[in-house]
Design an enzyme around this catalytic site. Structure first.
Site, PDB file in Angstrom:
ATOM      1  N   HIS A 142       0.822  -1.217   0.000  1.00  0.00           N
ATOM      2  CA  HIS A 142       0.000   0.000   0.000  1.00  0.00           C
ATOM      3  C   HIS A 142       0.854   1.264   0.000  1.00  0.00           C
ATOM      4  CE1 HIS A 142      -3.330  -2.684   1.112  1.00  0.00           C
ATOM      5  NE2 HIS A 142      -4.133  -1.703   0.741  1.00  0.00           N
ATOM      6  N   LYS A 146      -1.143   4.994   4.612  1.00  0.00           N
ATOM      7  CA  LYS A 146      -2.173   4.113   5.172  1.00  0.00           C
ATOM      8  C   LYS A 146      -1.994   3.987   6.692  1.00  0.00           C
ATOM      9  CE  LYS A 146      -4.335  -0.402   4.603  1.00  0.00           C
ATOM     10  NZ  LYS A 146      -5.655   0.179   4.886  1.00  0.00           N
TER      11      LYS A 146
HETATM   12  N1  LIG Z   1     -13.294  -0.775   1.806  1.00  0.00           N
HETATM   13  C1  LIG Z   1     -12.612  -0.260   0.781  1.00  0.00           C
HETATM   14  O1  LIG Z   1     -12.858  -0.575  -0.391  1.00  0.00           O
HETATM   15  C2  LIG Z   1     -11.541   0.736   1.061  1.00  0.00           C
HETATM   16  C3  LIG Z   1     -11.270   1.077   2.356  1.00  0.00           C
HETATM   17  N2  LIG Z   1     -10.369   2.044   2.627  1.00  0.00           N
HETATM   18  C4  LIG Z   1     -10.265   2.421   4.027  1.00  0.00           C
HETATM   19  O2  LIG Z   1     -10.995   3.642   4.190  1.00  0.00           O
HETATM   20  C5  LIG Z   1     -10.395   4.410   5.228  1.00  0.00           C
HETATM   21  C6  LIG Z   1     -10.069   5.797   4.686  1.00  0.00           C
HETATM   22  O3  LIG Z   1      -9.084   5.684   3.671  1.00  0.00           O
HETATM   23  P1  LIG Z   1      -8.552   6.988   2.897  1.00  0.00           P
HETATM   24  O4  LIG Z   1      -9.662   7.649   2.184  1.00  0.00           O
HETATM   25  O5  LIG Z   1      -7.353   6.559   2.150  1.00  0.00           O
HETATM   26  O6  LIG Z   1      -8.103   7.894   4.135  1.00  0.00           O
HETATM   27  P2  LIG Z   1      -7.959   9.486   4.216  1.00  0.00           P
HETATM   28  O7  LIG Z   1      -7.145   9.761   5.434  1.00  0.00           O
HETATM   29  O8  LIG Z   1      -7.529  10.034   2.900  1.00  0.00           O
HETATM   30  O9  LIG Z   1      -9.461   9.970   4.443  1.00  0.00           O
HETATM   31  C7  LIG Z   1     -10.137   9.889   5.641  1.00  0.00           C
HETATM   32  C8  LIG Z   1     -10.863  11.198   5.828  1.00  0.00           C
HETATM   33  O10 LIG Z   1     -11.714  11.087   6.971  1.00  0.00           O
HETATM   34  C9  LIG Z   1     -11.502  12.237   7.769  1.00  0.00           C
HETATM   35  N3  LIG Z   1     -11.923  11.952   9.129  1.00  0.00           N
HETATM   36  C10 LIG Z   1     -11.203  11.473  10.175  1.00  0.00           C
HETATM   37  N4  LIG Z   1     -11.975  11.373  11.270  1.00  0.00           N
HETATM   38  C11 LIG Z   1     -13.204  11.790  10.909  1.00  0.00           C
HETATM   39  C12 LIG Z   1     -14.439  11.927  11.601  1.00  0.00           C
HETATM   40  N5  LIG Z   1     -14.556  11.608  12.892  1.00  0.00           N
HETATM   41  N6  LIG Z   1     -15.512  12.407  10.930  1.00  0.00           N
HETATM   42  C13 LIG Z   1     -15.428  12.748   9.619  1.00  0.00           C
HETATM   43  N7  LIG Z   1     -14.284  12.651   8.909  1.00  0.00           N
HETATM   44  C14 LIG Z   1     -13.192  12.161   9.546  1.00  0.00           C
HETATM   45  C15 LIG Z   1     -10.038  12.523   7.616  1.00  0.00           C
HETATM   46  O11 LIG Z   1      -9.721  13.834   8.044  1.00  0.00           O
HETATM   47  P3  LIG Z   1      -8.188  14.108   8.585  1.00  0.00           P
HETATM   48  O12 LIG Z   1      -7.301  13.796   7.421  1.00  0.00           O
HETATM   49  O13 LIG Z   1      -8.216  15.544   8.974  1.00  0.00           O
HETATM   50  O14 LIG Z   1      -7.983  13.165   9.734  1.00  0.00           O
HETATM   51  C16 LIG Z   1      -9.900  12.365   6.116  1.00  0.00           C
HETATM   52  O15 LIG Z   1     -10.309  13.509   5.387  1.00  0.00           O
HETATM   53  C17 LIG Z   1      -9.198   3.601   5.695  1.00  0.00           C
HETATM   54  O16 LIG Z   1      -9.580   2.794   6.788  1.00  0.00           O
HETATM   55  C18 LIG Z   1      -8.885   2.713   4.494  1.00  0.00           C
HETATM   56  O17 LIG Z   1      -8.205   1.545   4.850  1.00  0.00           O
HETATM   57  C19 LIG Z   1      -9.673   2.676   1.647  1.00  0.00           C
HETATM   58  C20 LIG Z   1      -9.857   2.328   0.348  1.00  0.00           C
HETATM   59  C21 LIG Z   1     -10.835   1.338  -0.067  1.00  0.00           C
HETATM   60  O1  LIG Z   2      -6.093   2.282   2.941  1.00  0.00           O
HETATM   61  C1  LIG Z   2      -6.235   1.923   1.739  1.00  0.00           C
HETATM   62  O2  LIG Z   2      -5.749   2.543   0.797  1.00  0.00           O
HETATM   63  C2  LIG Z   2      -7.032   0.723   1.462  1.00  0.00           C
HETATM   64  N1  LIG Z   2      -7.640   0.144   2.450  1.00  0.00           N
HETATM   65  C3  LIG Z   2      -8.432  -1.032   2.380  1.00  0.00           C
HETATM   66  C4  LIG Z   2      -7.773  -2.138   3.172  1.00  0.00           C
HETATM   67  O3  LIG Z   2      -7.173  -1.877   4.223  1.00  0.00           O
HETATM   68  O4  LIG Z   2      -7.892  -3.295   2.771  1.00  0.00           O
HETATM   69  C5  LIG Z   2      -8.781  -1.408   0.960  1.00  0.00           C
HETATM   70  C6  LIG Z   2      -7.673  -1.185  -0.022  1.00  0.00           C
HETATM   71  O5  LIG Z   2      -6.668  -2.091   0.239  1.00  0.00           O
HETATM   72  C7  LIG Z   2      -7.167   0.249   0.065  1.00  0.00           C
END
Ligand SMILES: NC(=O)C1=CN([C@@H]2O[C@H](COP(=O)(O)OP(=O)(O)OC[C@H]3O[C@@H](n4cnc5c(N)ncnc54)[C@H](OP(=O)(O)O)[C@@H]3O)[C@@H](O)[C@H]2O)C=CC1
Ligand SMILES: O=C(O)C1=N[C@H](C(=O)O)C[C@H](O)C1
Length: 256
Positions: A142, A146
């Site tokens: 990743h 992350k």
């Molecule tokens: N299931 C799937 O298909 C996927 C899952 N994921 C997962 O999704 C999650 C997010 O990933 P990603 O988008 O890369 O992360 P990011 O850090 O880019 O985005 C998360 C966002 O949520 C904000 N945030 C944090 N706490 C809160 C809160 N209490 N209320 C509202 N917003 C909040 C963060 O703000 P700030 O930066 O200011 O903390 C940030 O803008 C991770 O757990 C990742 O592993 C990711 C990709 C695909």
């Molecule tokens: O944090 C990410 O980027 C992603 N998170 C998810 C995970 O933890 O499996 C999905 C994907 O791998 C991207």
């Protein structure tokens, strides 16, 4: 997107997004906005009031493992169906979600560690193949921003592989290691070794390595763009209201 037609308005799903300014949240907001049968009624991130989500029927959460349980609780207690992509769900957390939903009949949730169709297929193929091999190890790779390791996808893949091995009556994998630098053999998830790589330039990737007598099989998935998660998210938004309780994994919505 909403048209003025009252029949269409009734069918439109009011969607809120939590983590709306994050890497995935931005893509989800764009996809919801572009969907004819959805209206983006709230885009909430750090510093915004969660109360804005009261206008939503379904809330999509891509935030952080540290806050997702509080978000889920807020949604369920306010009668909003959560669709959760945020990772960090172990057995204890899933049990807590099931208890919460049981106390609020009529509210459902979808939690999926990966909403990418190809990623779900990779996990499914790994589960199918697992019973034919002596050894299985998982390497997840990743981007370095992350928060969690191992990835939710790798953790879930390991659980599915372990289930398949148990069902086939397979025992522990061959491994003669007696001297080990801590971490050199990865994390043990349900008896399956999971190795995490964090590398600039990557988005999200996973290899499942399977080995037997004189041959190996590698199943690899690569995420090239975070837009790949959005068709799966929209599918879950459309289906969550009709699936009582907790749906764990997109595979249940894909007829796999
Ligand atoms: N299931 C799937 O298909 C996927 C899952 N994921 C997962 O999704 C999650 C997010 O990933 P990603 O988008 O890369 O992360 P990011 O850090 O880019 O985005 C998360 C966002 O949520 C904000 N945030 C944090 N706490 C809160 C809160 N209490 N209320 C509202 N917003 C909040 C963060 O703000 P700030 O930066 O200011 O903390 C940030 O803008 C991770 O757990 C990742 O592993 C990711 C990709 C695909
Ligand atoms: O944090 C990410 O980027 C992603 N998170 C998810 C995970 O933890 O499996 C999905 C994907 O791998 C991207």
């Amino acid at each position: 997107m909403v048209s003025g037609d009252p029949v269409r308005l009734a069918a439109v799903i009011r969607v809120g997004v939590l983590g709306a300014r994050g890497r995935v949240g931005v893509e989800v907001c764009k996809a919801v906005d572009a969907a004819d049968d959805m209206e983006l009624v709230a885009a909430v991130d750090v510093g915004d009031s969660i109360e804005a989500l009261s206008a939503a029927e379904v809330v999509v959460d891509f935030t952080h493992p540290d806050v997702v349980m509080d978000n889920l609780k807020w949604c369920v207690e306010h009668g909003v169906h959560p669709v959760v992509g945020t990772t960090g769900f172990d057995a204890g957390r899933l049990a807590a979600v099931r208890d919460l939903l049981a106390a609020h009949p009529g509210v459902n949730a979808v939690i999926a560690p990966n909403f990418g169709i190809a990623a779900v297929l990779m996990m499914h193929f790994a589960q199918q193949a697992a019973r034919y091999f002596d050894s299985v190890e998982i390497v997840e790779l990743h981007h370095p921003n992350k928060a969690d390791a191992p990835s939710g996808t790798a953790r879930r893949t390991a659980e599915l592989v372990a289930e398949a091995r148990r069902a086939a009556g397979l025992g522990a994998m061959p491994d003669a290691t007696t001297s080990e630098l801590p971490g050199a053999r990865g994390a043990d998830v349900d008896g399956v070794r999971v190795h995490g790589v964090r590398l600039a330039g990557l988005i999200a990737h996973q290899e499942v390595l399977l080995g037997g007598d004189g041959e190996t099989l590698t199943i690899r998935h690569d995420t090239m763009s975070r837009s790949s998660f959005t068709p799966g998210v929209l599918l879950a938004v459309r289906r969550v209201r009709d699936r009582p309780g907790l749906t764990l994994g997109l595979e249940h919505l894909l007829d796999l």
